[in-house]
Design an enzyme around this catalytic site. Structure first.
Site, PDB file in Angstrom:
ATOM      1  CE  LYS A  12       6.268  24.776  35.021  1.00  0.00           C
ATOM      2  NZ  LYS A  12       6.057  23.385  35.503  1.00  0.00           N
ATOM      3  CB  ILE A  14      11.297  25.789  43.957  1.00  0.00           C
ATOM      4  CG1 ILE A  14      10.211  25.066  44.773  1.00  0.00           C
ATOM      5  CG2 ILE A  14      12.404  26.276  44.877  1.00  0.00           C
ATOM      6  CD1 ILE A  14       9.440  25.966  45.723  1.00  0.00           C
ATOM      7  CE  LYS A  29       1.047  27.230  37.172  1.00  0.00           C
ATOM      8  NZ  LYS A  29       2.194  26.352  36.860  1.00  0.00           N
ATOM      9  CD  GLU A  96       5.287  27.940  37.912  1.00  0.00           C
ATOM     10  OE1 GLU A  96       5.299  26.715  38.155  1.00  0.00           O
ATOM     11  OE2 GLU A  96       5.018  28.804  38.768  1.00  0.00           O
ATOM     12  CB  ALA A  98       0.730  24.278  32.992  1.00  0.00           C
ATOM     13  N   GLY A  99       3.627  22.401  33.624  1.00  0.00           N
ATOM     14  CA  GLY A  99       4.297  21.178  33.192  1.00  0.00           C
ATOM     15  C   GLY A  99       5.398  21.454  32.183  1.00  0.00           C
TER      16      GLY A  99
END
Length: 225
Positions: A12, A14, A29, A96, A98-99
């Site tokens: 994710k 990259i 993030k 982005e 998480a997971g």
């Protein structure tokens, strides 16, 4: 757009760096766990600074990492406002998660868990789903897309997290089948090892991936950018 994955370790960060470079957008993030620095990785590859809302020391789901560290849970409304404030100041940005899609990030004002799916609903954002490409990937990709769209959140497209130079039969067939089983275009797949490149080489390789133009997948008029 919010970048989520079919699970942990699918590529994710990259993929977020590739999209950030191709679209020239910062990547936020909201919640970082463990020793990783996903925002730093993206900035290294793109040269575009993002930001992190909160960091937790243990490499766990953010809600569990907060509990273990005896730190406050991330607040759903505050995280959403932080993203909105950044966007208002800097323009369009990527986020982005998480997971995977339903990983618990924290709680809302009533103490209920929230996920990247909830943030997407709150912010009216589309999702980009980063998927593995090997054996078992079709099931996870279809489950993720169906879950999002059954909740009223549109999935804009898929990104293959990593593809070996000589993919096995399952990977070859999965890349053909992903659009059919999910109903979403596979925009591009990242070559295995691209995350180990120097930034200049990374950017050159991303330029050749055929990443779609942002306005075309976000539903924005070209002149509106």
């Amino acid at each position: 757009m919010i970048i989520t994955g079919t699970g942990t370790g699918v590529g994710k960060t990259i993929a977020a760096a590739a999209l950030g470079w191709a679209w020239q957008q910062p990547v936020l993030k909201p919640l970082q766990t463990g020793a990783d620095d996903d925002a730093g990785v993206v900035e290294k590859f793109t040269g575009i600074a993002g930001d992190v809302y909160r960091r937790y020391p243990d490499p766990l789901a953010p809600n569990l990492a907060a509990k273990r560290a005896e730190m406050p849970q991330a607040d759903r409304e505050s995280v959403g406002q932080w993203i909105s404030d950044f966007r208002a100041q800097h323009g369009i940005c990527l986020v982005e998660g998480a997971g995977g899609l339903l990983v618990r990030l924290g709680t809302d004002a009533r103490g209920r868990d929230f996920s990247a799916l909830d943030l997407a609903k709150d912010l009216g954002e589309k999702l980009v789903v980063v998927t593995s490409t090997g054996l078992g990937s079709l099931n996870m990709a279809e489950l993720t897309v169906r879950t999002a769209e059954s909740a009223g959140v549109e999935v804009a497209g898929l990104v293959g997290g990593s593809v070996p130079e000589e993919p096995d039969l399952a990977t070859q067939l999965n890349m053909q089948e992903l659009p059919r089983v999910t109903g979403k275009n596979l925009w591009f797949s990242l070559p295995e090892g691209i995350g180990s490149c120097a930034p200049e080489e990374f950017r050159k390789r991303v330029d050749k991936l055929g990443v779609p133009a942002f306005h075309s997948v976000a539903g924005l008029p070209l002149m509106g950018l």
